[in-house]
Every structure is written in structure tokens, then in C-alpha cells.
Design an enzyme around this catalytic site. Sequence first.
Site, PDB file in Angstrom:
ATOM      1  N   ARG A 285      11.508  65.546  49.339  1.00  0.00           N
ATOM      2  CA  ARG A 285      12.892  65.534  49.866  1.00  0.00           C
ATOM      3  C   ARG A 285      13.067  66.587  50.972  1.00  0.00           C
ATOM      4  O   ARG A 285      14.078  67.278  51.040  1.00  0.00           O
ATOM      5  CB  ARG A 285      13.916  65.819  48.762  1.00  0.00           C
ATOM      6  CG  ARG A 285      14.026  64.736  47.742  1.00  0.00           C
ATOM      7  CD  ARG A 285      14.491  63.442  48.420  1.00  0.00           C
ATOM      8  NE  ARG A 285      14.806  62.449  47.429  1.00  0.00           N
ATOM      9  CZ  ARG A 285      13.889  61.694  46.825  1.00  0.00           C
ATOM     10  NH1 ARG A 285      12.615  61.808  47.123  1.00  0.00           N
ATOM     11  NH2 ARG A 285      14.251  60.806  45.927  1.00  0.00           N
TER      12      ARG A 285
ATOM     13  N   SER B 203      21.197  61.013  43.996  1.00  0.00           N
ATOM     14  CA  SER B 203      20.854  62.216  43.213  1.00  0.00           C
ATOM     15  C   SER B 203      21.522  63.411  43.875  1.00  0.00           C
ATOM     16  O   SER B 203      21.350  63.641  45.067  1.00  0.00           O
ATOM     17  CB  SER B 203      19.349  62.481  43.238  1.00  0.00           C
ATOM     18  OG  SER B 203      18.635  61.426  42.681  1.00  0.00           O
TER      19      SER B 203
ATOM     20  N   GLU C 259      20.402  68.367  46.479  1.00  0.00           N
ATOM     21  CA  GLU C 259      19.610  67.517  47.346  1.00  0.00           C
ATOM     22  C   GLU C 259      20.507  67.036  48.488  1.00  0.00           C
ATOM     23  O   GLU C 259      20.052  66.698  49.571  1.00  0.00           O
ATOM     24  CB  GLU C 259      19.069  66.342  46.516  1.00  0.00           C
ATOM     25  CG  GLU C 259      17.939  65.559  47.159  1.00  0.00           C
ATOM     26  CD  GLU C 259      18.435  64.309  47.839  1.00  0.00           C
ATOM     27  OE1 GLU C 259      17.852  63.942  48.870  1.00  0.00           O
ATOM     28  OE2 GLU C 259      19.403  63.710  47.348  1.00  0.00           O
TER      29      GLU C 259
HETATM   30  N1  EPU Z   1      16.402  60.091  32.654  1.00  0.00           N
HETATM   31  C1  EPU Z   1      17.144  60.445  31.560  1.00  0.00           C
HETATM   32  N2  EPU Z   1      18.506  60.266  31.610  1.00  0.00           N
HETATM   33  C2  EPU Z   1      19.128  59.737  32.710  1.00  0.00           C
HETATM   34  C3  EPU Z   1      18.344  59.363  33.825  1.00  0.00           C
HETATM   35  C4  EPU Z   1      16.976  59.544  33.770  1.00  0.00           C
HETATM   36  O1  EPU Z   1      16.612  60.921  30.552  1.00  0.00           O
HETATM   37  O2  EPU Z   1      20.362  59.612  32.689  1.00  0.00           O
HETATM   38  C5  EPU Z   1      14.939  60.313  32.616  1.00  0.00           C
HETATM   39  C6  EPU Z   1      14.173  59.028  32.916  1.00  0.00           C
HETATM   40  O3  EPU Z   1      13.924  58.316  31.744  1.00  0.00           O
HETATM   41  C7  EPU Z   1      12.914  59.529  33.553  1.00  0.00           C
HETATM   42  C8  EPU Z   1      13.348  60.809  34.249  1.00  0.00           C
HETATM   43  O4  EPU Z   1      14.580  61.201  33.668  1.00  0.00           O
HETATM   44  O5  EPU Z   1      11.962  59.869  32.584  1.00  0.00           O
HETATM   45  C9  EPU Z   1      13.475  60.629  35.752  1.00  0.00           C
HETATM   46  O6  EPU Z   1      14.465  59.641  36.036  1.00  0.00           O
HETATM   47  P1  EPU Z   1      14.324  58.593  37.253  1.00  0.00           P
HETATM   48  O7  EPU Z   1      13.072  57.853  37.136  1.00  0.00           O
HETATM   49  O8  EPU Z   1      15.590  57.806  37.295  1.00  0.00           O
HETATM   50  O9  EPU Z   1      14.161  59.479  38.543  1.00  0.00           O
HETATM   51  P2  EPU Z   1      14.875  60.818  39.061  1.00  0.00           P
HETATM   52  O10 EPU Z   1      13.833  61.858  39.133  1.00  0.00           O
HETATM   53  O11 EPU Z   1      16.108  61.159  38.297  1.00  0.00           O
HETATM   54  C10 EPU Z   1      14.265  60.318  41.531  1.00  0.00           C
HETATM   55  C11 EPU Z   1      14.923  60.446  42.868  1.00  0.00           C
HETATM   56  C12 EPU Z   1      15.779  59.231  43.176  1.00  0.00           C
HETATM   57  C13 EPU Z   1      14.904  58.000  43.117  1.00  0.00           C
HETATM   58  C14 EPU Z   1      14.268  57.911  41.726  1.00  0.00           C
HETATM   59  C15 EPU Z   1      13.311  56.765  41.612  1.00  0.00           C
HETATM   60  C16 EPU Z   1      15.207  62.808  43.308  1.00  0.00           C
HETATM   61  C17 EPU Z   1      16.157  63.946  43.464  1.00  0.00           C
HETATM   62  N3  EPU Z   1      15.731  61.649  42.942  1.00  0.00           N
HETATM   63  O12 EPU Z   1      15.281  60.382  40.535  1.00  0.00           O
HETATM   64  O13 EPU Z   1      16.238  59.373  44.518  1.00  0.00           O
HETATM   65  O14 EPU Z   1      15.661  56.826  43.374  1.00  0.00           O
HETATM   66  O15 EPU Z   1      13.530  59.118  41.459  1.00  0.00           O
HETATM   67  O16 EPU Z   1      12.165  57.018  42.350  1.00  0.00           O
HETATM   68  O17 EPU Z   1      14.004  62.972  43.525  1.00  0.00           O
HETATM   69  C18 EPU Z   1      18.072  60.320  45.788  1.00  0.00           C
HETATM   70  O18 EPU Z   1      17.251  61.103  46.273  1.00  0.00           O
HETATM   71  O19 EPU Z   1      19.281  60.338  46.112  1.00  0.00           O
HETATM   72  C19 EPU Z   1      17.621  59.379  44.785  1.00  0.00           C
HETATM   73  C20 EPU Z   1      18.453  58.571  44.177  1.00  0.00           C
END
Ligand code: EPU
Length: 335
Positions: A160, A233, A331
Site C-alpha cells: 500500500r 480498508s 491506509e
Molecule cells: N477477518 C475477520 N473478520 C472480519 C474480516 C476479516 O476475522 O470482519 C479475517 C479474515 O478471515 C482473514 C483476515 O481477517 O483471515 C484478513 O481479511 P481479508 O482477507 O478480508 O483481508 P484484509 O487484510 O482485511 C486486505 C486489503 C483489502 C483487500 C483484501 C483482499 C489492506 C489494508 N486491505 O484486507 O484492500 O481487498 O485484503 O485482498 O491491505 C483496501 O485497501 O481498501 C482494501 C479493501
Amino acid sequence: MHIEENIALAPHTTFFIGGRARFFVHAKTADDVRDTCAFARDKNIPVLVLGGGSNMLVGDAGFDGIVIKIELDGIVQDGGTLVAGSGESWDKVVAYAVEKKLWGLENLSGIPGSVGGAVVQGIGAYGAAVGQTLSWVEVFDRDNGEIKKMSNSECHFGYRDSFFKHDNEKHIILRAAFTLSLSAAATISYKDLAAKFSDSSVEEIDIQAVRSAVLDIRKGKFPDLSAEGTAGSFFKNPIMSVADASALKQAYPDMPLFAMPETDGVKVPLAWLLDHVLGLHGARVGGARLFEKQILVIAADRQTSSVDVITLARDVQKKVFDELKIKIEPEVKII
Ligand code: EPU
């Protein structure tokens, strides 16, 4: 070029929040960008470059300077390379690539915002990131008025992150080129995607199917912009040393960890911590709340004040620090 005055910024952001800009320009050409920068220099006022407004939170006080809304358009294909104007919608470029069966952008389907914004933010999702396919950008240099190309390595992409996040809007992106693959190369290692394709072998997966799967997954996780606001995010996932991440994992054995290729760090899933350790589901301040389907996302009702969003974000930051001693960073760009 027409310079407007006292323009509401809220409708130009996906949070639908924020005060007014003193001056505002729709820049459709490189000359518009140049002329606007000359105007800002004459008046000695700051410049804010606005793409799709999908990763920023504008304060209720607005912006006391000139906002350049980047609207340079066009998508040109040259073999496996697509060159897009920085004001093109990111997802339009992804859809174009998918239509032409050019691989590399499909996992980044459905991300709101513009091409320029995608580069500045170093967007990533579902195992792909913009830095993996970008070959060059063409930029306007505000210091000397030159237009020049910068290579992928000069963009310093990170998680990011990019060079352009730290250059005080000195370089304004005009075009970006992506070198894509003509032969099939589906990346479905990300858990949510792997689950969708558990019955297929990688070679037989169609590019359109990957796009559809990503759009489908995202639909379940992001607020509907026609009803409420968000910038996706709100925080970055913390990057930790292997030792710190393992210590955390000992305390919370169910927590997944994500390798960060090309770095020594490990990505810790902040959403998981907010959800399973801090129990923050349902947290709300005024019209701003942690989104029920993805807790890392802040959603805001229409007419919400930026103060509500900031207060909620500070509460989350404080809880994470008090409980876990982890410092988290937004972010989203805060104006
Ligand atoms: N999780 C939870 N509770 C929740 C949501 C997620 O326990 O309410 C757990 C999921 O099960 C998973 C982990 O947290 O094990 C990570 O969740 P997720 O895969 O949804 O990804 P994230 O790290 O929360 C990142 C990016 C998103 C991107 C997704 C998918 C960042 C800051 N965010 O989210 O990007 O769409 O991965 O690749 O890196 C953005 O940057 O605005 C954005 C939406």
C-alpha cells in the site's frame, strides 16, 4: 481550463464527506495540469490531486487551495501493453484487459478509483498488486514543468505504498502503462479465491471467471456506495518482524499470518484482531461504524461528519495499542 471556486468536495469522494475546496479544476489534458499548477504557484496555494476520491477522507473544513480533479482519459493497446490516462476508471482498465484476455489485472477487479490513484496507493487485492504489472508512468514534475517517464523501480512500490505517497504532490501522474501476459496465468492462491476454484485446475480457469469471482467476493465485503460511504480498508495491516509475529501467534494460535514476498516482514491481519481479540464488531461513533461484513472497513451514513469517522478511527487505534501494543496507521489519506 476553467477554475471554479468554493466547490463541495463530498460528492467527489466515496465517503461522501468533507467541506469545500477554495478552487477546483477538471483537468482533461496535460496542459490543464500544467496551467493549474502555474495558477497555484502564482497564488502560492497548495495543490490537492484528486482521482476517484476513493481512498481519502476530507475534513469538514475542506481544502484551502486548489483541487485538480484528474480526468485524462483513454486506453490504448499495444500488443500486451495497455497505456491508460491517469483519470480513467481503474476498473474500466481492468475490464478492458479481461475483455482482451490480457492477464495480470483481473484479481484487482472492482476496486473503485482512478488509474492514477491506483498507482499512488500501490493498490493490491486477492494476491495481486499494481506494482506487479506496471511498466512505467508518465508524470508532470511541478518543480521544473517537465513531463517525463518513470520506470517501475522508480515508483518504489511497497505494501500500500509508492514513491508518490511521499513526494508532496510534486509529481502528477498523467498516464500509466501495464505490461500484461498473453498466456493464461491465473493467480488464485488467496484463500477466498482458492475456495471459489477448488474444483478447477489452474490451467482451465478463464480470465473472465477470475474477474467474476473477485467481483462476487468483493460484493459481500464492501458497503454499497449507492447507499452509504466508505474508503475501503481504513487501516493498513501491520507488518511485523517474524519474531514479533510468532509471539503474537503464540498468544492467538488461530490467527492467520500472511507472508510478504520480497520483504523480511509478515503481514498481520488487523481485521482478525479487531474481530476476534478486541471484539469490535458493531463499534460506532455517530454515523460512522466498523462495517459488519469486513471490520477493517469504515462505513459512513450520508451526512456523517468527518469528526465521527476520525473519532472512531482514533478509538480503534487506541484499543489496538492498549491491548496489543501495536501501532496501526491509516491506509486512507486524510485531508
Ligand atoms: N477477518 C475477520 N473478520 C472480519 C474480516 C476479516 O476475522 O470482519 C479475517 C479474515 O478471515 C482473514 C483476515 O481477517 O483471515 C484478513 O481479511 P481479508 O482477507 O478480508 O483481508 P484484509 O487484510 O482485511 C486486505 C486489503 C483489502 C483487500 C483484501 C483482499 C489492506 C489494508 N486491505 O484486507 O484492500 O481487498 O485484503 O485482498 O491491505 C483496501 O485497501 O481498501 C482494501 C479493501
